[in-house]
Scaffold this active site. Structure first.
Site, mmCIF file in Angstrom:
data_model
loop_
_atom_site.group_PDB
_atom_site.id
_atom_site.type_symbol
_atom_site.label_atom_id
_atom_site.label_comp_id
_atom_site.label_asym_id
_atom_site.label_seq_id
_atom_site.Cartn_x
_atom_site.Cartn_y
_atom_site.Cartn_z
ATOM 1 N N ASP A 78 9.018 -5.515 9.622
ATOM 2 C CA ASP A 78 7.563 -5.496 9.748
ATOM 3 C C ASP A 78 7.059 -6.506 10.748
ATOM 4 O OD1 ASP A 78 6.903 -3.696 7.897
ATOM 5 O OD2 ASP A 78 6.187 -5.105 6.403
ATOM 6 N N MET A 99 -5.462 -9.995 3.327
ATOM 7 C CA MET A 99 -6.133 -9.117 4.311
ATOM 8 C C MET A 99 -7.651 -9.233 4.196
ATOM 9 S SD MET A 99 -3.635 -5.878 3.645
ATOM 10 C CE MET A 99 -3.415 -6.260 1.932
ATOM 11 N N LYS A 109 3.097 -2.954 11.161
ATOM 12 C CA LYS A 109 1.739 -2.405 11.060
ATOM 13 C C LYS A 109 0.746 -3.495 11.401
ATOM 14 C CE LYS A 109 2.829 0.389 7.140
ATOM 15 N NZ LYS A 109 3.251 -0.427 6.045
#
Ligand SMILES: C[S@@+](CC[C@H](N)C(=O)[O-])C[C@H]1O[C@@H](n2cnc3c(N)ncnc32)[C@H](O)[C@@H]1O
Length: 473
Positions: free
Chosen positions: A249, A384, A271
């Site tokens: 990742d 996030m 991502k």
């Protein structure tokens, strides 16, 4: 070589320890673990030895040593606190040709007891000759961390198949290839995990006369932690060094990736907000297909795979298709960032609970249980949460959280680029406008943030430090 390393079979054999202190207790412990029949001579005993004597772990002779104690023993350990007595014992033992170890007096010893990493039946003995027992102990500590606790079980397990494997593979090279596969592959991993039945099933399959050359691979879903490579688990590191393919990742720090096997194939599926190198369904498919092709696949994810990491979805596909996998937890961003920012997530006086929430939902909204998140005496950690920060602040205040509630933003936590911005719900907007923190950033809301003034310990160096801390790009 100054000394010859040997492993003695002392099972049931008479051995003598003279002395009753803590050093003698350690030596008695080693001898007992090897099954020796120990006699200990000493007028007094330390607490540990007293307990062992009470339950009859050794024969205790409560008096000072006498020369007639020596004959008939396989080994003698002189561990009294009088150097002269110890040397006298050594001379008598030498005259009888009985190996003798004298504590803290290497010159008087005819054998040394090494530092040991015990994964019985696997035993690693380390000696620096008569030079530096402290160095031997340091080396032992290093080896302890390299050799998984399950190695003993693996040795025992393989021992049971030794004869059959010899009969099944008459060619030595085939045999070696078979054992390489077993000891570094799915069988070993099953044994380490205590899944003996599964391990047996795999080895039986491989021993079958019609066994296919092509094995089923395996997927290791591994948490790489928040950035600092020192925060990896031993198990993560071991699997990282054995996987054939690494699927990783964006949040995996470069030095961590460097610790994977040199010749492993690396596939980036990272991502970023609004930019996905590979869609989640494609990643799920890729992992399954690689394992079916026989590869040991390392799925390396930032933090912990089961905390906002979609780890569950990835192994769902594997489980459905009968592909073996294991999940190795990592230190999640909340734990890593909070620790490196000096913010305890719970505290008796300030927060009796902590909640991890995502500040980014699938459809772009932030539809959370705001009344619950606005309760006092808790810490709320938003993953996030950077982009949605204005909404988070507004919603919390609308649900009754005071404007003075402390808040911290931890950017690039645990790396040398770590920056921590603290303020209140009322002031954090201006702080963000001025400082422009970038992802990955973690948001911590709660009274505990105030403790940072006192508890902050980590000051990231201005320049990158070799290996330990680099930014996550
Ligand atoms: C998709 S989530 C992955 C979380 C990860 N599975 C974990 O357990 O930490 C990504 C979010 O985690 C947080 N994060 C991960 N690593 C971080 C770090 N080193 N510093 C600050 N925040 C981090 C950020 O909020 C980032 O947006």
């Amino acid at each position: 070589m100054e000394l010859l390393p040997i492993f003695l079979d002392l099972n049931g054999k008479p051995c003598l320890v003279i002395g009753g202190g803590t050093t003698a207790a350690r030596k008695v412990g080693s001898l007992l673990r090897s099954g020796a029949a120990v006699t200990l001579v000493s007028p007094t005993l330390c607490e540990t030895l007293e307990r062992k004597a009470e339950v009859g772990e050794f024969r205790y002779v409560a008096r000072c040593f006498e020369p007639q104690d020596l004959p008939g023993n396989r080994l003698i350990i002189a561990a009294t606190d009088e150097g002269e007595t110890n040397r006298h014992i050594a001379q008598l033992a030498n005259a009888l040709d009985i190996p003798v170890n004298v504590v803290d007096d290497p010159e008087a010893c005819t054998f040394l007891l090494p530092s040991i990493v015990d994964r019985s039946p696997v035993t690693v003995a380390i000696s620096t000759g008569k030079a530096s027992p402290v160095l031997a102990r340091l080396l032992r500590t290093r080896l302890e961390s390299l050799i998984p606790a399950g190695y003993g079980r693996l040795a025992e397990f393989s021992g049971r198949y030794r004869h059959r494997v010899k009969t099944r593979f008459t060619d030595q090279r085939d045999r070696r290839r078979f054992w390489d596969r077993v000891l570094q592959g799915a069988v070993a991993e099953r044994v380490f995990a205590g899944q003996f039945e599964e391990a047996e099933a795999i080895i039986e399959q491989e021993l079958a006369p019609d066994a296919l050359d092509q094995d089923m691979g395996e997927v290791y879903l591994v948490g790489a932690g928040p950035g600092d490579p020192d925060l990896l688990t031993f198990r993560a590191l071991r699997l990282m060094q054995q996987a054939d393919v690494v699927v990783y990742d964006r949040l995996v720090a470069a030095p961590i990736l460097e610790m994977t096997r040199r010749d492993a194939r690396r596939i980036y599926v990272g991502k970023q907000r609004n930019h996905h190198a590979m869609r989640q369904e494609e990643i799920n498919r890729l992992l399954a297909d690689l394992a079916k092709d026989g590869f040991r696949v390392l799925r390396l994810k930032g933090g912990d795979p089961f905390i906002f990491g979609r780890g569950g979805e990835e192994i769902d596909t594997l489980a459905a298709e009968g592909i073996p996998f294991q999940v190795i937890p990592g230190i999640t961003a909340a734990s890593g960032c909070a620790a490196y920012a000096g913010i305890p997530l719970t505290h008796r006086d300030h927060a009796q609970s902590v909640t991890f929430v995502t500040g980014h939902l699938k459809d772009g909204s932030i539809d959370l249980n705001w009344p619950a998140l606005a309760q006092p005496n808790q810490t709320v950690v938003f993953y996030m949460g950077l982009v949605g920060l204005p909404i988070i602040v507004e919603r919390l205040m609308a649900h009754g959280v005071p404007a003075e509630m402390p808040i911290a933003l931890v950017e690039q936590g645990t790396t040398h680029m770590q920056r921590v911005y603290t303020g209140t719900l009322a002031t954090i907007g201006d702080i963000v406008t001025a400082a422009q923190p970038q992802p990955p950033t973690l948001v911590i809301v709660g009274e505990v943030v105030k403790l940072r003034d006192k508890l902050n310990w980590f000051s990231p160096p201005d320049e990158p430090v070799q290996g330990a801390t680099v930014p996550i790009l």
